[in-house]
Design a protein around this motif. Structure first.
Motif, PDB file in Angstrom:
ATOM      1  N   ALA A  51     -78.428  30.082   2.003  1.00  0.00           N
ATOM      2  CA  ALA A  51     -77.351  29.257   1.472  1.00  0.00           C
ATOM      3  C   ALA A  51     -76.877  28.224   2.485  1.00  0.00           C
ATOM      4  O   ALA A  51     -77.074  28.360   3.692  1.00  0.00           O
ATOM      5  CB  ALA A  51     -76.183  30.156   1.060  1.00  0.00           C
ATOM      6  N   THR A  52     -76.223  27.170   1.975  1.00  0.00           N
ATOM      7  CA  THR A  52     -75.666  26.107   2.797  1.00  0.00           C
ATOM      8  C   THR A  52     -74.494  26.640   3.614  1.00  0.00           C
ATOM      9  O   THR A  52     -73.473  27.033   3.056  1.00  0.00           O
ATOM     10  CB  THR A  52     -75.161  24.955   1.908  1.00  0.00           C
ATOM     11  N   HIS A  53     -74.637  26.675   4.941  1.00  0.00           N
ATOM     12  CA  HIS A  53     -73.515  27.119   5.760  1.00  0.00           C
ATOM     13  C   HIS A  53     -72.727  25.919   6.280  1.00  0.00           C
ATOM     14  O   HIS A  53     -73.091  24.751   6.056  1.00  0.00           O
ATOM     15  CB  HIS A  53     -73.973  28.049   6.887  1.00  0.00           C
ATOM     16  N   LEU A  54     -71.627  26.197   6.972  1.00  0.00           N
ATOM     17  CA  LEU A  54     -70.739  25.117   7.386  1.00  0.00           C
ATOM     18  C   LEU A  54     -71.386  24.170   8.386  1.00  0.00           C
ATOM     19  O   LEU A  54     -71.012  23.000   8.459  1.00  0.00           O
ATOM     20  CB  LEU A  54     -69.450  25.691   7.974  1.00  0.00           C
ATOM     21  N   GLY A  55     -72.351  24.658   9.171  1.00  0.00           N
ATOM     22  CA  GLY A  55     -73.072  23.763  10.061  1.00  0.00           C
ATOM     23  C   GLY A  55     -73.839  22.708   9.288  1.00  0.00           C
ATOM     24  O   GLY A  55     -73.825  21.520   9.645  1.00  0.00           O
ATOM     25  N   HIS A  56     -74.527  23.130   8.209  1.00  0.00           N
ATOM     26  CA  HIS A  56     -75.194  22.160   7.338  1.00  0.00           C
ATOM     27  C   HIS A  56     -74.165  21.182   6.759  1.00  0.00           C
ATOM     28  O   HIS A  56     -74.358  19.959   6.783  1.00  0.00           O
ATOM     29  CB  HIS A  56     -75.875  22.863   6.154  1.00  0.00           C
ATOM     30  N   ALA A 289     -69.392  27.163  15.735  1.00  0.00           N
ATOM     31  CA  ALA A 289     -69.458  28.589  16.022  1.00  0.00           C
ATOM     32  C   ALA A 289     -68.540  29.351  15.073  1.00  0.00           C
ATOM     33  O   ALA A 289     -67.604  28.797  14.485  1.00  0.00           O
ATOM     34  CB  ALA A 289     -69.051  28.857  17.479  1.00  0.00           C
ATOM     35  N   TYR A 290     -68.828  30.624  14.929  1.00  0.00           N
ATOM     36  CA  TYR A 290     -67.968  31.541  14.177  1.00  0.00           C
ATOM     37  C   TYR A 290     -68.059  32.906  14.839  1.00  0.00           C
ATOM     38  O   TYR A 290     -69.161  33.366  15.160  1.00  0.00           O
ATOM     39  CB  TYR A 290     -68.389  31.615  12.709  1.00  0.00           C
ATOM     40  N   GLN A 291     -66.921  33.514  15.082  1.00  0.00           N
ATOM     41  CA  GLN A 291     -66.861  34.814  15.756  1.00  0.00           C
ATOM     42  C   GLN A 291     -67.553  34.756  17.118  1.00  0.00           C
ATOM     43  O   GLN A 291     -68.250  35.675  17.522  1.00  0.00           O
ATOM     44  CB  GLN A 291     -67.467  35.900  14.873  1.00  0.00           C
ATOM     45  N   GLY A 292     -67.375  33.615  17.795  1.00  0.00           N
ATOM     46  CA  GLY A 292     -67.860  33.469  19.154  1.00  0.00           C
ATOM     47  C   GLY A 292     -69.299  33.068  19.321  1.00  0.00           C
ATOM     48  O   GLY A 292     -69.767  32.869  20.441  1.00  0.00           O
ATOM     49  N   GLU A 293     -70.043  32.908  18.218  1.00  0.00           N
ATOM     50  CA  GLU A 293     -71.456  32.539  18.292  1.00  0.00           C
ATOM     51  C   GLU A 293     -71.727  31.365  17.358  1.00  0.00           C
ATOM     52  O   GLU A 293     -71.078  31.222  16.312  1.00  0.00           O
ATOM     53  CB  GLU A 293     -72.353  33.718  17.870  1.00  0.00           C
ATOM     54  N   ASP A 329     -68.674  16.909  18.334  1.00  0.00           N
ATOM     55  CA  ASP A 329     -68.183  18.003  19.177  1.00  0.00           C
ATOM     56  C   ASP A 329     -68.746  19.344  18.722  1.00  0.00           C
ATOM     57  O   ASP A 329     -68.953  19.574  17.522  1.00  0.00           O
ATOM     58  CB  ASP A 329     -66.652  18.086  19.130  1.00  0.00           C
ATOM     59  N   ASP A 330     -68.939  20.258  19.674  1.00  0.00           N
ATOM     60  CA  ASP A 330     -69.121  21.662  19.350  1.00  0.00           C
ATOM     61  C   ASP A 330     -67.736  22.265  19.153  1.00  0.00           C
ATOM     62  O   ASP A 330     -66.813  22.000  19.935  1.00  0.00           O
ATOM     63  CB  ASP A 330     -69.833  22.399  20.487  1.00  0.00           C
ATOM     64  N   TRP A 331     -67.569  23.082  18.121  1.00  0.00           N
ATOM     65  CA  TRP A 331     -66.271  23.687  17.886  1.00  0.00           C
ATOM     66  C   TRP A 331     -66.439  24.995  17.128  1.00  0.00           C
ATOM     67  O   TRP A 331     -67.529  25.304  16.648  1.00  0.00           O
ATOM     68  CB  TRP A 331     -65.319  22.745  17.147  1.00  0.00           C
ATOM     69  N   GLU A 332     -65.366  25.756  17.037  1.00  0.00           N
ATOM     70  CA  GLU A 332     -65.429  27.062  16.379  1.00  0.00           C
ATOM     71  C   GLU A 332     -64.568  27.081  15.133  1.00  0.00           C
ATOM     72  O   GLU A 332     -63.417  26.632  15.152  1.00  0.00           O
ATOM     73  CB  GLU A 332     -64.992  28.178  17.334  1.00  0.00           C
ATOM     74  N   TRP A 333     -65.147  27.612  14.062  1.00  0.00           N
ATOM     75  CA  TRP A 333     -64.426  27.791  12.807  1.00  0.00           C
ATOM     76  C   TRP A 333     -63.637  29.096  12.875  1.00  0.00           C
ATOM     77  O   TRP A 333     -64.187  30.154  13.173  1.00  0.00           O
ATOM     78  CB  TRP A 333     -65.410  27.830  11.641  1.00  0.00           C
ATOM     79  N   PHE A 334     -62.346  28.999  12.608  1.00  0.00           N
ATOM     80  CA  PHE A 334     -61.504  30.174  12.504  1.00  0.00           C
ATOM     81  C   PHE A 334     -61.048  30.325  11.051  1.00  0.00           C
ATOM     82  O   PHE A 334     -60.991  29.344  10.297  1.00  0.00           O
ATOM     83  CB  PHE A 334     -60.294  30.059  13.432  1.00  0.00           C
ATOM     84  N   ASP A 335     -60.715  31.538  10.669  1.00  0.00           N
ATOM     85  CA  ASP A 335     -60.362  31.786   9.272  1.00  0.00           C
ATOM     86  C   ASP A 335     -59.142  30.989   8.836  1.00  0.00           C
ATOM     87  O   ASP A 335     -58.977  30.728   7.649  1.00  0.00           O
ATOM     88  CB  ASP A 335     -60.133  33.286   9.057  1.00  0.00           C
TER      89      ASP A 335
END
Length: 413
Positions: A51-56, A289-293, A329-335
């Motif tokens: 499935a299409t994830h948020l990075g896509h 990233a999500y959950q640190g990865e 930018d590299d960044w992390e998705w939080f809930d």
């Protein structure tokens, strides 16, 4: 192959500035159109096995924003995107799940189309399946053989030999490292991590990429002038971009994980085929990233567009959450990202439908929005400009609502 239904894009009076974007190859923002009034965009598509994830989504949204900025500046935009509907990850997933690889690809491409429609991503003019281009790709590889850029490596378990590209053969428009500016040790590491085979015996250089994989038992293959088999990854994009858009294209786009080897080698193939650079600029999105990865199919830490939508998310809020981060930018998705974007969207909707406030500075807000998006796709700055207008009591004129839609792809009110 059909793409997806295009969203409506309102016309805003006047034109925005000529956009500049960060070119990985030179390490700074450039105007990749170089004075032309036409902009040709090629963005590497999905390998359809999940499935299409948020990075896509963030990647295709970034280049959707570039296309919108070009159109707002008055450019004639041509856009092509492939889908790599035959490749090792797809075949491995189909074998794991006990399904036909073509059925798996078709189902995931259909899901991708629906996700892109929900997010109001402008579709490519040419949406190209690699499986529809195998003969043309094989013709290009045959030319590389004739001109000495391709060579064979004995392959005992196949019906023929694999074919590789010689990265050390001089070209007029490319040399190894031109697009990525990486040292050799880093390139070797990334090649091993990203689909290359630097330890393959018989290659002239460990970095030489595969052009043609000779047929193996149990794998899909096509009968072509270079023998039975299927294309390597990088040559696909070189051929499709050149055939559909002409070289050099204005921008070659994708995630930063494609800088090497994919975009580097695609540029080398294009130079050997056409004696032209692949692109005026190479533009890349950061990793989420999500959950640190880093979000990755292989790691399984996916946040998918479909999952968010099925949980009741407004697709406009997903789009707004992604636009609130700088594309490169590299960044992390939080809930909490989605909840924050949903609150912001509700504020914007109320503002757009309220009609109160003063209109004296509405034109200035339109100009600020255009300026921010044209300045290396500064969508966080554009979002902040809307926030400031809302907080400052600027009335939501039709032109303001339209420019939010035209440039950010979010219809409010």
């Amino acid at each position: 192959m059909r793409a997806w239904q295009a969203p409506s894009v309102p016309e805003v009076p006047g034109n925005g500035p000529r956009p500049v974007v960060h070119d990985t190859a030179v390490g700074r923002p450039v105007d990749p159109t170089r004075g032309d009034d036409r902009a040709a965009l090629y963005v590497c598509g999905i390998t359809p096995y999940d499935a299409t994830h948020l990075g896509h989504a963030a990647t295709y949204l970034a280049f959707d924003t570039l296309g919108r900025a070009w159109r707002d500046a008055g450019f004639d935009v041509e856009y092509a995107q492939n889908t790599t509907d035959v490749d090792d990850p797809l075949l491995e997933r189909a074998a794991r799940d006990g399904v036909d690889w073509q059925d798996l690809a078709a189902s995931q491409i259909d899901l991708f189309r629906r996700d892109m429609e929900a997010l109001r991503i402008l579709p490519p003019d040419d949406y190209v399946a690699v499986t529809d281009e195998v003969e043309r790709i094989a013709e290009a590889i045959a030319f590389l053989q004739e001109t000495g850029y391709a060579y064979s490596v004995p392959t005992p378990d196949s019906e023929g030999d694999d074919l590789y590209f010689d990265v050390n053969r001089p070209t007029e428009s490319w040399a190894l490292g031109d697009e990525s500016r990486l040292d050799r040790e880093t390139m070797l590491t990334l090649s091993a991590e990203r689909g290359g085979d630097p330890d393959r015996p018989g290659k002239r250089d460990p970095l030489d990429p595969l052009l043609w994989r000779a047929a193996r038992a149990g794998e899909p293959s096509w009968e072509t002038e270079v023998g039975p088999g299927r294309p390597g990854w990088h040559i696909e994009c070189s051929v499709i971009a050149g055939d559909r858009l002409g070289l050099p294209i204005t921008v070659q786009g994708g995630g930063s994980d494609l800088v090497f080897p994919h975009h580097e080698m695609s540029a080398g193939h294009a130079a050997a085929l056409a004696h032209q650079p692949l692109a005026n600029a190479y533009v890349h999105t950061g990793m989420i990233a999500y959950q640190g990865e880093k979000i990755s199919k292989s790691l399984g830490n996916l946040v998918t567009v479909r999952g968010l939508l099925d949980d009741g998310a407004d697709p406009r809020a997903i789009r707004l959450a992604l636009l609130s981060h700088r594309y490169s930018d590299d960044w992390e998705w939080f809930d909490g990202e989605l909840a924050s974007a949903t609150r912001r969207l509700a504020t914007w909707d109320a503002w757009a439908s309220g009609g109160a406030g003063h209109a004296d500075d509405a034109d200035d807000v339109v100009a600020r929005l255009r300026a921010r998006v044209a300045d290396d796709l500064d969508t966080p700055g554009a979002v902040a400009a809307v926030d400031t207008a809302v907080a400052g009591g600027t009335r939501s004129t039709p032109a303001l609502v339209d420019v939010v839609d035209a440039l950010l792809g979010i219809r409010i009110g």
